[in-house]
Design an enzyme around this catalytic site. Sequence first.
Site, short mmCIF file in Angstrom:
data_model
loop_
_atom_site.label_atom_id
_atom_site.label_comp_id
_atom_site.label_asym_id
_atom_site.label_seq_id
_atom_site.Cartn_x
_atom_site.Cartn_y
_atom_site.Cartn_z
N GLU A 93 0.89 -1.47 -0.28
CA GLU A 93 0.29 -0.08 -0.12
C GLU A 93 1.23 0.90 0.01
O GLU A 93 1.98 1.54 0.66
CB GLU A 93 -1.03 -0.02 0.91
CG GLU A 93 -2.25 -1.10 0.97
CD GLU A 93 -3.01 -1.36 2.14
OE1 GLU A 93 -4.22 -1.69 1.50
OE2 GLU A 93 -2.53 -0.89 3.47
N CYS A 106 3.37 7.98 0.82
CA CYS A 106 3.38 7.37 2.19
C CYS A 106 4.33 6.09 1.43
O CYS A 106 3.29 5.41 0.90
CB CYS A 106 2.73 7.05 3.60
SG CYS A 106 3.37 6.30 4.08
N CYS A 113 6.39 -6.79 7.32
CA CYS A 113 7.31 -6.29 7.87
C CYS A 113 8.48 -7.69 9.20
O CYS A 113 7.02 -8.55 9.24
CB CYS A 113 7.74 -5.50 8.80
SG CYS A 113 8.56 -4.22 9.72
N CYS A 117 6.48 -5.68 15.64
CA CYS A 117 5.96 -3.77 16.43
C CYS A 117 4.55 -5.27 16.56
O CYS A 117 3.80 -4.51 15.61
CB CYS A 117 5.95 -2.88 15.79
SG CYS A 117 7.99 -2.57 15.44
N CYS A 120 1.82 -2.44 15.34
CA CYS A 120 1.35 -2.16 14.18
C CYS A 120 1.33 -3.08 12.79
O CYS A 120 1.19 -4.64 13.11
CB CYS A 120 2.85 -2.13 13.54
SG CYS A 120 2.98 -2.35 11.78
N CYS A 361 -1.50 5.95 9.61
CA CYS A 361 -0.35 5.56 10.18
C CYS A 361 -0.49 3.50 10.86
O CYS A 361 -1.44 4.13 11.95
CB CYS A 361 0.36 5.46 11.29
SG CYS A 361 1.20 7.81 10.41
N1 SAH Z 1 9.42 0.46 9.61
C1 SAH Z 1 9.31 1.90 9.75
C2 SAH Z 1 8.49 2.79 9.11
C3 SAH Z 1 7.05 2.67 8.99
S1 SAH Z 1 6.21 1.95 10.12
C4 SAH Z 1 9.29 1.66 10.99
O1 SAH Z 1 8.38 1.37 11.95
O2 SAH Z 1 9.32 3.41 11.67
C5 SAH Z 1 5.09 3.75 10.28
C6 SAH Z 1 4.85 4.85 11.35
O3 SAH Z 1 3.75 4.04 11.60
C7 SAH Z 1 5.74 4.20 12.90
O4 SAH Z 1 6.13 5.30 13.64
C8 SAH Z 1 5.31 3.19 13.37
O5 SAH Z 1 5.68 3.00 14.83
C9 SAH Z 1 4.06 3.57 13.19
N2 SAH Z 1 2.51 3.50 13.44
C10 SAH Z 1 2.73 1.62 13.20
N3 SAH Z 1 1.69 0.93 13.95
C11 SAH Z 1 1.13 2.66 14.27
C12 SAH Z 1 -0.41 2.34 14.93
N4 SAH Z 1 -1.07 1.70 14.57
N5 SAH Z 1 -0.59 3.26 14.70
C13 SAH Z 1 -0.45 4.38 14.94
N6 SAH Z 1 0.97 4.71 14.55
C14 SAH Z 1 1.24 3.56 14.11
FE1 SF4 Z 2 7.85 -2.86 10.98
FE2 SF4 Z 2 5.79 -1.70 11.38
FE3 SF4 Z 2 7.72 -2.29 13.41
FE4 SF4 Z 2 7.67 -0.61 10.97
S1 SF4 Z 2 6.06 -0.42 13.07
S2 SF4 Z 2 9.09 -1.74 12.44
S3 SF4 Z 2 6.58 -1.61 9.76
S4 SF4 Z 2 6.11 -3.65 12.66
#
Ligand code: SAH
Ligand code: SF4
Length: 386
Positions: A93, A106, A113, A117, A120, A361
């Site tokens: 996406e 974006c 990934c 996390c 996410c 995000c």
């Molecule tokens: N992998 C990279 C970039 C992609 S995520 C990273 O982790 O930085 C982009 C941003 O969205 C990151 O700061 C991530 O922590 C945040 N993010 C992930 N899941 C989210 C959620 N459910 N609500 C709000 N932000 C989120």
């Molecule tokens: Fe991967 Fe999501 Fe963690 Fe970014 S926030 S490193 S996309 S698992």
Amino acid sequence: MTERVNLLDYTLPRLTEWLATQDEKPFRAKQLFQWIHQRGVADFDAMSDLAKSLREKLKAVAEVTPPVILSEHRSADGTVKWLFDVGVGNGIETVFIPEDDRGTLCVSSQVGCALDCKFCSTGRQGFNRDLRVGEIIGQLWVANKRLRELEAERTGDSPGVSRLAPRETDSATVPKPVSNVVMMGMGEPLNNFGPVVDAMSIMLDDLAYGLSRRRVTLSTSGVVPHIRKLKEALPVALAVSLHAPNDAIRSRIMPINDAYPIAKLLEACNEYLEVAPRDFITFEYVMLKGVNDAPDHAKELAKLLEAVPAKVNLIPFNPFPESGFERTSHDRVKLFQKILLDAGYVATIRRTRGDDIDAACGQLAGQVVNRMKRKDVVHFRSPTRP
Ligand code: SAH
Ligand code: SF4
């Protein structure tokens, strides 16, 4: 039959090298590169200042093939989300966020990934593979083209690409709705290092998109050795997903923290700032109710960030099914922000955009054929930590 090369995979130096193997001069590479990226042209026949013989040769051995749009959703707030087909059941996406003074894209870097996390949606999908250069830059190529078409539909003008040859000094011959790129889509960009750096170098190239290093931001969860490599390779603006004021909380929600704890991460951030296009690091902090959102956490964060010139971007948690987390109330986010502001930080609250189309995000899920076993994902979580 040999496979055609996809010229979207090539930076200008690589294209020049490749054309040399076809007995073509370097200036041809520049022309071709401009046609593809400045003009958004994929059809070799439309590249009117290239010799017919070269166009025929290109048609035989090369192509300009971006990822195909599977679906497009438009939010009430103007945000547009595309799902792209990247083969064998996989989709990624890309989201366009229009604002008064800029248009931000974006961009995704991986199919899924591996870093898992907990908050996410992409992480929950698991991981399939890294994206190629052409699939990364292709998101920008298609977005600019598609946004021109949407604008033309709106105004009734023709989006037709001019057939005049692009001039080297004129990078704005075709309007480019995307003025900023954030590598914040699906995936951890620093874990797909080479292709991400090549794609970003095309974004910066004056003969392509001509974006300044300040207008391209890479967001990382903190892959420390690769932050150091990025500093040498292509120091663009850096955002770091911190999300916690201490290692105990961070390890609980981000397994990568066990490999690269906060102190090591902040050290790498300080080194990065020696060459960064901005004189601060943006720290992203997703507000998770009852996990990291207490006033004491804000105070602890303020103390922690004394170590690095920092800006804090507070992100309201965007829920997705079975995440197990809840969004912190707006009042509590404001209180958290106030504590940071009082401590002298620039602290903003990210406006949630496109959440009506699941484009906010952390909501990007795409379609990921997971090739990872869950136990592989969590193996570097320390058993002694909570
Ligand atoms: N992998 C990279 C970039 C992609 S995520 C990273 O982790 O930085 C982009 C941003 O969205 C990151 O700061 C991530 O922590 C945040 N993010 C992930 N899941 C989210 C959620 N459910 N609500 C709000 N932000 C989120
Ligand atoms: Fe991967 Fe999501 Fe963690 Fe970014 S926030 S490193 S996309 S698992």
